[in-house]
Design a protein around this motif. Structure first.
Motif, short mmCIF file in Angstrom:
data_model
loop_
_atom_site.label_atom_id
_atom_site.label_comp_id
_atom_site.label_asym_id
_atom_site.label_seq_id
_atom_site.Cartn_x
_atom_site.Cartn_y
_atom_site.Cartn_z
N GLY A 162 62.82 10.92 33.99
CA GLY A 162 63.52 9.95 33.16
C GLY A 162 64.98 9.77 33.53
N LEU A 163 65.49 10.67 34.37
CA LEU A 163 66.87 10.54 34.83
C LEU A 163 67.03 9.41 35.85
N THR A 164 65.93 8.94 36.46
CA THR A 164 66.06 8.01 37.58
C THR A 164 66.73 6.68 37.22
N PRO A 189 66.80 24.98 36.35
CA PRO A 189 67.94 24.30 37.01
C PRO A 189 67.54 23.65 38.32
N GLN A 190 66.69 24.31 39.11
CA GLN A 190 66.31 23.76 40.41
C GLN A 190 65.37 22.56 40.30
N ASP A 191 64.87 22.29 39.10
CA ASP A 191 63.98 21.15 38.91
C ASP A 191 64.74 19.89 38.50
N VAL A 192 66.03 19.98 38.33
CA VAL A 192 66.82 18.81 37.92
C VAL A 192 66.97 17.87 39.11
N ILE A 193 66.33 16.71 39.04
CA ILE A 193 66.50 15.70 40.08
C ILE A 193 67.97 15.24 40.08
N PHE A 194 68.55 15.13 41.25
CA PHE A 194 69.98 14.77 41.41
C PHE A 194 70.90 15.84 40.83
N GLY A 195 70.39 17.09 40.70
CA GLY A 195 71.18 18.15 40.09
C GLY A 195 72.58 18.29 40.67
N PRO A 196 72.73 18.47 41.99
CA PRO A 196 74.07 18.62 42.57
C PRO A 196 74.97 17.43 42.27
#
Length: 363
Positions: A162-164, A189-196
């Motif tokens: 849903g972040l897309t 945390p590693q599953d957050v798309i666009f995390g960095p």
């Protein structure tokens, strides 16, 4: 006495003559068929795109970079595009949010896809598609967009992929001078798309980022959101994520008289009721299957090998509309019953309709 002056023959350009000659020597194929092979993205052709890169985002998500053909009319951040891709010899259509800002220097757009269990197209795009592949495109559509005048206080509530659409807004400068809060939920945390990228925006003070990791914090809901963002009901809010989260947010905003400040994008239909199920006959395909009351006719047909037209798969684009020759179906979104007798020619959306008894479909 009346004199009839014959009309002079219409002038035929040299180009038209060449095309007519080409048609006679290439029949049954037409010149456009050959042009599609050498210049599929040319002006005047059906809208297509070429995949120029696939960039991993997480273990199960990737960004697909697409160069659209000359007919592409652009998009507004937050909109989605219908993508047609051939998987195992069958053209499949899916809708994905555009995650790139408008007007990239390379004229490309991006979609970001999360592979889901048994997702034929999502797994193909994330793990198997090759650069250089030509895909079909529709023009961008959707109204999950910011107004021309950006509100001074913004809240984005997202979960999973849903972040897309929100990422497309942020990349296009949605924050501007606004006070922006992004609350995002993912398993880890590693599953957050666009995390960095979103963490870097937060580090710069451009947005306030609140990450919720369900493996530790549990599911995000309205009560948790109220503790994280006390003024949430006063903010113009854009939310995208699982059906349960969106339904709960919608109820909270409505119960507080703030429904006009909540804007929702649904990737999957919200099932309000299920039918009784029944046999579904696909007349032209000579296939009959038994389907339960919770399975969309689109999925029942595909599982039986019927070539089904489809699009967004959530009742928005009407790419799956076919005639119901006879029988009864129930709308999975609101429980409404639709019936047809021979000769009625009733049209139904197969992606949000389930069998409510025996039914006969014109496919």
């Amino acid at each position: 006495m009346t004199t009839t002056v014959p009309r002079p023959p219409a002038k035929v350009s040299f180009r038209d003559r060449l095309l007519r000659l080409a048609e006679t020597v290439t029949t049954p194929l037409l010149p456009d068929d050959y042009l599609d092979l050498v210049a599929p993205l040319r002006a005047g052709a059906d809208l297509r795109g070429r995949i120029v890169a696939v960039e991993p985002e997480t273990a199960d998500a990737a960004t697909v970079v697409i160069r659209p053909g000359r007919g592409w009319r652009g998009h507004t951040p937050g909109q989605y595009v219908r993508l047609g891709v051939d998987v195992d010899g069958v053209r499949q259509w899916r809708a994905y949010s555009v995650t790139s800002p408008p007007g990239r220097p390379d004229r490309c757009i991006t979609i970001t896809v999360k592979a889901i269990a048994d997702g034929k197209v999502s797994n193909h795009l994330v793990r198997r598609v090759r650069t250089g592949t030509i895909v079909q495109l529709d023009q961008a559509q959707g109204d999950f967009v910011l107004p021309a005048a950006t509100p001074r206080r913004l809240l984005f509530v997202t979960a999973g992929s849903g972040l897309t659409p929100v990422m497309g807004m942020l990349r296009a400068g949605a924050h501007g001078d606004a006070d922006v809060v992004l609350v995002h939920s993912a398993p880890r945390p590693q599953d957050v798309i666009f995390g960095p990228e979103v963490r870097e925006l937060a580090a710069r003070g451009v947005i306030r980022l609140v990450e919720r990791h369900t493996e530790v914090d549990g599911l995000l809901g309205p009560d948790e959101l109220a503790g994280l963002v006390p003024d949430h009901l006063e903010r113009q809010t854009w939310a995208c994520g699982p059906v349960g989260l969106l339904d709960a947010l919608q109820e909270r905003w409505a119960s507080h008289g703030a429904a006009d400040r909540l804007h929702i994008e649904r990737f999957r239909r919200s099932v309000a009721a299920v039918g009784e199920g029944g046999t579904v006959s696909f007349a032209r395909s000579a296939v009959t299957v038994a389907a339960d009351g919770a399975t969309p006719i689109l999925e029942a047909g595909e599982q039986a090998g019927v070539l089904m037209p489809s699009g967004c798969r959530m009742g928005i684009c009407f790419g799956c509309v076919v005639p119901l020759r006879e029988g009864a179906v129930r709308d999975l979104r609101n429980g409404e019953l639709t019936t047809a007798e021979p000769g009625d020619g009733v049209l139904i959306q197969t992606c949000v309709s389930a069998a409510a008894g025996p039914c006969d479909i014109e496919l």
